[in-house]
Scaffold this motif. Structure first.
Motif, mmCIF file in Angstrom:
data_model
loop_
_atom_site.group_PDB
_atom_site.id
_atom_site.type_symbol
_atom_site.label_atom_id
_atom_site.label_comp_id
_atom_site.label_asym_id
_atom_site.label_seq_id
_atom_site.Cartn_x
_atom_site.Cartn_y
_atom_site.Cartn_z
ATOM 1 N N LEU A 196 0.826 -1.208 0.000
ATOM 2 C CA LEU A 196 0.000 0.000 0.000
ATOM 3 C C LEU A 196 0.862 1.260 0.000
ATOM 4 O O LEU A 196 0.462 2.293 -0.553
ATOM 5 C CB LEU A 196 -0.930 0.012 1.218
ATOM 6 C CG LEU A 196 -2.093 -0.987 1.185
ATOM 7 C CD1 LEU A 196 -2.836 -0.974 2.514
ATOM 8 C CD2 LEU A 196 -3.048 -0.671 0.035
ATOM 9 N N TRP B 236 -11.285 -5.596 0.939
ATOM 10 C CA TRP B 236 -12.584 -5.905 1.540
ATOM 11 C C TRP B 236 -13.272 -7.043 0.794
ATOM 12 O O TRP B 236 -13.788 -7.981 1.410
ATOM 13 C CB TRP B 236 -13.451 -4.653 1.528
ATOM 14 C CG TRP B 236 -14.833 -4.872 2.069
ATOM 15 C CD1 TRP B 236 -15.981 -5.143 1.353
ATOM 16 C CD2 TRP B 236 -15.227 -4.852 3.442
ATOM 17 N NE1 TRP B 236 -17.056 -5.287 2.187
ATOM 18 C CE2 TRP B 236 -16.629 -5.112 3.481
ATOM 19 C CE3 TRP B 236 -14.556 -4.632 4.641
ATOM 20 C CZ2 TRP B 236 -17.347 -5.157 4.676
ATOM 21 C CZ3 TRP B 236 -15.274 -4.679 5.827
ATOM 22 C CH2 TRP B 236 -16.648 -4.943 5.840
ATOM 23 N N GLU C 291 -7.813 4.451 7.737
ATOM 24 C CA GLU C 291 -8.640 4.815 6.585
ATOM 25 C C GLU C 291 -9.537 3.656 6.172
ATOM 26 O O GLU C 291 -10.694 3.855 5.775
ATOM 27 C CB GLU C 291 -7.742 5.239 5.427
ATOM 28 C CG GLU C 291 -6.994 6.537 5.679
ATOM 29 C CD GLU C 291 -6.023 6.898 4.572
ATOM 30 O OE1 GLU C 291 -5.386 7.962 4.672
ATOM 31 O OE2 GLU C 291 -5.904 6.119 3.600
ATOM 32 N N MET C 292 -9.016 2.439 6.261
ATOM 33 C CA MET C 292 -9.803 1.267 5.906
ATOM 34 C C MET C 292 -10.984 1.108 6.866
ATOM 35 O O MET C 292 -12.116 0.819 6.434
ATOM 36 C CB MET C 292 -8.906 0.032 5.954
ATOM 37 C CG MET C 292 -9.575 -1.255 5.555
ATOM 38 S SD MET C 292 -9.471 -1.550 3.790
ATOM 39 C CE MET C 292 -10.397 -3.083 3.636
ATOM 40 N N MET D 284 -2.945 -5.824 7.414
ATOM 41 C CA MET D 284 -2.039 -4.886 6.749
ATOM 42 C C MET D 284 -0.733 -4.832 7.519
ATOM 43 O O MET D 284 -0.734 -4.873 8.750
ATOM 44 C CB MET D 284 -2.620 -3.474 6.711
ATOM 45 C CG MET D 284 -3.854 -3.297 5.889
ATOM 46 S SD MET D 284 -4.400 -1.559 5.998
ATOM 47 C CE MET D 284 -5.801 -1.575 4.897
ATOM 48 N N TYR E 225 -8.446 -0.535 -1.029
ATOM 49 C CA TYR E 225 -9.214 -0.921 0.152
ATOM 50 C C TYR E 225 -10.422 -1.779 -0.247
ATOM 51 O O TYR E 225 -10.761 -2.755 0.437
ATOM 52 C CB TYR E 225 -9.684 0.321 0.910
ATOM 53 C CG TYR E 225 -8.573 1.193 1.453
ATOM 54 C CD1 TYR E 225 -7.334 0.664 1.782
ATOM 55 C CD2 TYR E 225 -8.769 2.567 1.633
ATOM 56 C CE1 TYR E 225 -6.319 1.467 2.279
ATOM 57 C CE2 TYR E 225 -7.763 3.381 2.137
ATOM 58 C CZ TYR E 225 -6.536 2.825 2.454
ATOM 59 O OH TYR E 225 -5.533 3.634 2.939
ATOM 60 N N GLN E 226 -11.050 -1.401 -1.350
ATOM 61 C CA GLN E 226 -12.202 -2.173 -1.829
ATOM 62 C C GLN E 226 -11.796 -3.593 -2.190
ATOM 63 O O GLN E 226 -12.512 -4.554 -1.871
ATOM 64 C CB GLN E 226 -12.823 -1.490 -3.045
ATOM 65 C CG GLN E 226 -14.008 -2.228 -3.640
ATOM 66 C CD GLN E 226 -14.545 -1.566 -4.897
ATOM 67 O OE1 GLN E 226 -14.233 -0.414 -5.192
ATOM 68 N NE2 GLN E 226 -15.362 -2.296 -5.642
ATOM 69 N N LYS F 132 -13.637 3.639 6.144
ATOM 70 C CA LYS F 132 -14.385 3.318 4.926
ATOM 71 C C LYS F 132 -15.395 2.208 5.190
ATOM 72 O O LYS F 132 -16.507 2.214 4.635
ATOM 73 C CB LYS F 132 -13.410 2.890 3.817
ATOM 74 C CG LYS F 132 -14.074 2.549 2.478
ATOM 75 C CD LYS F 132 -13.021 2.230 1.430
ATOM 76 C CE LYS F 132 -13.644 1.807 0.097
ATOM 77 N NZ LYS F 132 -14.426 2.898 -0.520
ATOM 78 N N GLU G 47 -8.553 4.033 -2.500
ATOM 79 C CA GLU G 47 -9.934 3.617 -2.267
ATOM 80 C C GLU G 47 -10.227 2.298 -2.976
ATOM 81 O O GLU G 47 -10.902 1.416 -2.441
ATOM 82 C CB GLU G 47 -10.901 4.707 -2.742
ATOM 83 C CG GLU G 47 -10.929 5.939 -1.864
ATOM 84 C CD GLU G 47 -11.482 5.643 -0.475
ATOM 85 O OE1 GLU G 47 -12.588 5.069 -0.387
ATOM 86 O OE2 GLU G 47 -10.802 5.980 0.510
ATOM 87 N N PHE H 90 -3.049 3.728 6.935
ATOM 88 C CA PHE H 90 -3.829 2.911 6.013
ATOM 89 C C PHE H 90 -4.950 2.157 6.732
ATOM 90 O O PHE H 90 -6.088 2.122 6.259
ATOM 91 C CB PHE H 90 -2.914 1.908 5.300
ATOM 92 C CG PHE H 90 -1.837 2.533 4.464
ATOM 93 C CD1 PHE H 90 -2.126 3.059 3.214
ATOM 94 C CD2 PHE H 90 -0.527 2.602 4.926
ATOM 95 C CE1 PHE H 90 -1.131 3.635 2.435
ATOM 96 C CE2 PHE H 90 0.473 3.167 4.156
ATOM 97 C CZ PHE H 90 0.174 3.689 2.907
#
Length: 318
Positions: free
Chosen positions: A230, A246, A283-284, A255, A242-243, A287, A239, A280
């Protein structure tokens, strides 16, 4: 170049498995091929030659072409060239000889890159810089440190039977998981072809060529993880990264990256815009609010037994 049929007939007899070769086999074809030779390759005898070797692939015909070489790339099966060659439309004539496992992947540098990605960072790692990184990312001491780190991570999880790594390089993390979870299903995605050749040689690892930002249409696994990757992703593409993490996971997301409370860019081996530090994991979780922090830790480069790369790791659970 004159073709003699007797050597080709001899190939009907049993030949040593190509996987036994210690180096890649380079096929060099020069200057001009006459139509008669093209017909020979297209004949039943030529097809038998390909079947015997289980490795020769001929696509397209032309009377003049440039010398090309290639090395083994993971994922090829008999009668099927890897995707990076199947879609290489720029060559009027291509004959490639692939050998599995213990090949000299350096000859892959002589090929043109068949894949072009959307960000400069992806192309950076898919290209020559990523090739040279393969040599730096090797060694038994480094593997021992990875086993130490992932043992701590797995101690905070339960019943992990399938694992996917996004950005696996030559597969040292996969080797760590093979030691720690010998019965687990292992999958890996890697953008660099030379690294993929090494990664694909690891028994039991489903390795695929491509960017982690792409949708690889794979079923989710118990644990999806990313380590030291990352930090090299274009910030505008995070973004999507991260998607993909997921989507890849049924339960755990891990991570291991450089942490910084605020986003910052750092010069990386003389290159700008190729290394980034930020939160990171935070932020994950912002989200995906249902993603909960299980544990975190740090791997210090001065650890007297298992030194690392100053990575901060995070275990999160859906």
């Amino acid at each position: 170049m004159l073709a003699h049929t007797q050597p080709l007939r001899n190939l009907r007899n049993r030949v040593a498995p190509l996987s036994d070769l210690a180096h890649s086999v380079t096929v060099k074809l020069f200057t001009e091929i006459r139509p008669a030779h093209d017909a020979l390759l297209a004949s039943n005898l030529g097809k038998k030659t390909s079947t015997n070797l289980g490795a020769i692939h001929v696509t397209g015909f032309a009377s003049r072409w440039t010398e090309r070489t290639s090395s083994c790339i993971g994922g090829a099966t008999q009668g099927e060239a890897p995707a990076n060659l199947r879609h290489h439309s720029g060559l009027p004539y291509y004959l490639s000889l692939f050998v599995g496992g213990n090949c000299d992947e350096r000859s892959a540098q002589k090929r043109k890159r068949a894949l072009t990605y959307n960000t400069p960072q992806e192309n950076f790692w898919a290209g020559e810089f990523g090739d040279t990184y393969v040599d730096r990312n090797d060694g038994g001491k480094l593997l021992a440190s990875k086993i130490s780190m992932f043992s701590k991570i797995l101690a905070r999880t339960h019943d992990v039977k399938s694992v996917r790594e996004l950005g696996a390089n030559i597969g040292l993390n996969m080797l760590a998981f093979k030691n720690l979870l010998p019965a687990a299903t292992l999958q890996a995605i890697e953008i660099n072809e030379i690294a993929l050749a090494r990664l694909s040689s690891i028994e039991g690892v489903d390795a695929r060529l491509g960017s982690l930002l792409d949708d690889h249409q794979m079923a989710p696994v118990d644990m999806a993880f990313i380590a030291g990757v990352l930090i090299h992703i274009n910030p505008d593409a995070l973004e999507t990264a991260y998607q993909r993490l997921w989507e890849s996971s049924k339960r755990y997301i891990v991570m291991a990256e450089y942490y910084n409370p605020s986003p910052t860019s750092i010069t990386y081996r003389g290159h700008e815009g190729r290394l980034f530090k930020r939160d990171f994991a935070g932020e994950m979780m912002d989200k995906y609010p249902s993603l909960k922090l299980v544990d975190y830790g740090f791997v210090y480069h001065r650890d007297p037994v298992f030194p690392g790369d100053d990575l901060t790791w995070f275990v999160m659970e859906k």
